[in-house]
Design a protein around this motif. Structure first.
Motif, PDB file in Angstrom:
ATOM      1  N   ARG A 141       0.870  -1.174   0.000  1.00 44.49           N
ATOM      2  CA  ARG A 141       0.000   0.000   0.000  1.00 44.49           C
ATOM      3  C   ARG A 141       0.908   1.225   0.000  1.00 44.49           C
ATOM      4  NH1 ARG A 141      -3.587   1.953   5.203  1.00 44.49           N
ATOM      5  NH2 ARG A 141      -4.530   3.805   4.254  1.00 44.49           N
ATOM      6  N   ARG A 142       0.713   2.092  -0.980  1.00 46.71           N
ATOM      7  CA  ARG A 142       1.640   3.216  -1.155  1.00 46.71           C
ATOM      8  C   ARG A 142       1.106   4.546  -0.669  1.00 46.71           C
ATOM      9  NH1 ARG A 142       4.023   3.960  -6.757  1.00 46.71           N
ATOM     10  NH2 ARG A 142       5.235   5.411  -5.526  1.00 46.71           N
ATOM     11  N   HIS A 143      -0.226   4.646  -0.470  1.00 46.90           N
ATOM     12  CA  HIS A 143      -0.800   5.941  -0.119  1.00 46.90           C
ATOM     13  C   HIS A 143      -1.752   5.791   1.059  1.00 46.90           C
ATOM     14  CE1 HIS A 143       0.886   7.398  -3.857  1.00 46.90           C
ATOM     15  NE2 HIS A 143       0.298   6.402  -4.480  1.00 46.90           N
ATOM     16  N   THR A 144      -1.808   6.806   1.920  1.00 44.97           N
ATOM     17  CA  THR A 144      -2.675   6.743   3.098  1.00 44.97           C
ATOM     18  C   THR A 144      -4.133   6.971   2.743  1.00 44.97           C
ATOM     19  OG1 THR A 144      -2.235   9.082   3.517  1.00 44.97           O
ATOM     20  CG2 THR A 144      -0.835   7.489   4.653  1.00 44.97           C
ATOM     21  N   TRP A 145      -4.409   7.586   1.571  1.00 48.73           N
ATOM     22  CA  TRP A 145      -5.776   7.933   1.212  1.00 48.73           C
ATOM     23  C   TRP A 145      -6.494   6.829   0.444  1.00 48.73           C
ATOM     24  CZ3 TRP A 145      -5.369   7.726  -4.024  1.00 48.73           C
ATOM     25  CH2 TRP A 145      -4.126   8.094  -4.586  1.00 48.73           C
ATOM     26  N   THR A 146      -5.888   5.652   0.322  1.00 46.15           N
ATOM     27  CA  THR A 146      -6.512   4.500  -0.298  1.00 46.15           C
ATOM     28  C   THR A 146      -5.961   3.223   0.330  1.00 46.15           C
ATOM     29  OG1 THR A 146      -6.873   3.301  -2.377  1.00 46.15           O
ATOM     30  CG2 THR A 146      -4.772   4.459  -2.130  1.00 46.15           C
ATOM     31  N   THR A 147      -6.814   2.187   0.342  1.00 46.56           N
ATOM     32  CA  THR A 147      -6.354   0.890   0.845  1.00 46.56           C
ATOM     33  C   THR A 147      -5.865  -0.019  -0.284  1.00 46.56           C
ATOM     34  OG1 THR A 147      -8.605   0.019   0.726  1.00 46.56           O
ATOM     35  CG2 THR A 147      -7.890   0.953   2.838  1.00 46.56           C
ATOM     36  N   THR A 148      -5.868   0.492  -1.490  1.00 43.43           N
ATOM     37  CA  THR A 148      -5.428  -0.297  -2.648  1.00 43.43           C
ATOM     38  C   THR A 148      -3.968  -0.692  -2.502  1.00 43.43           C
ATOM     39  OG1 THR A 148      -6.989   0.833  -4.093  1.00 43.43           O
ATOM     40  CG2 THR A 148      -5.136  -0.301  -5.148  1.00 43.43           C
TER      41      THR A 148
END
Length: 122
Positions: free
Chosen positions: A100-107
């Motif tokens: 997971r690369r970003h805090t604003w998504t769980t993708t």
């Protein structure tokens, strides 16, 4: 960007041991599953072992009892301890990680290392 770098591959005699390492670096929020695959000449890539962030493991039947997968979550690193190596373990070993690369998504996206050669021969 994210990078996975493997190390530890070598030439070893049958019955010997090796320890592979794979370190993930870059823009990483979290890593769930990590794993090792291998590909021998002329064959498809196959699963060797996987490990979750909680430490649950899964192994291919061919390596059970000989290989051990582990990880250091603080260092974003996964290891593969290989004992009682056989000539049929000869392959390029690849690690992967679901990141997971970003805090604003769980993708999460799956990333792969470049591979490290393991050769088991007299």
């Amino acid at each position: 960007q994210v990078q996975l770098v493997e190390s530890g591959g070598d030439l070893v005699q049958p019955g010997g041991s090796l320890r592979l390492s794979c370190a993930a670096s870059g823009s990483i929020v979290s890593i769930s599953a990590m794993g090792w695959y291998r590909q021998a000449d002329g064959k498809q890539r196959e699963l060797v072992a996987t490990i979750t962030s909680g430490g649950n493991t899964n192994y291919a039947d061919s390596v059970k009892g000989r290989f051990t997968i582990s990880r250091d979550n603080a260092k974003n690193t996964v290891f593969l301890q290989m004992n009682s190596l056989k000539p049929e373990d000869t392959a390029v070993y690849y690690c992967n990680a679901d990141i997971r690369r970003h805090t604003w998504t769980t993708t999460e996206f799956r990333y792969w290392g470049q591979g490290t050669q393991v050769t088991v021969s007299l």
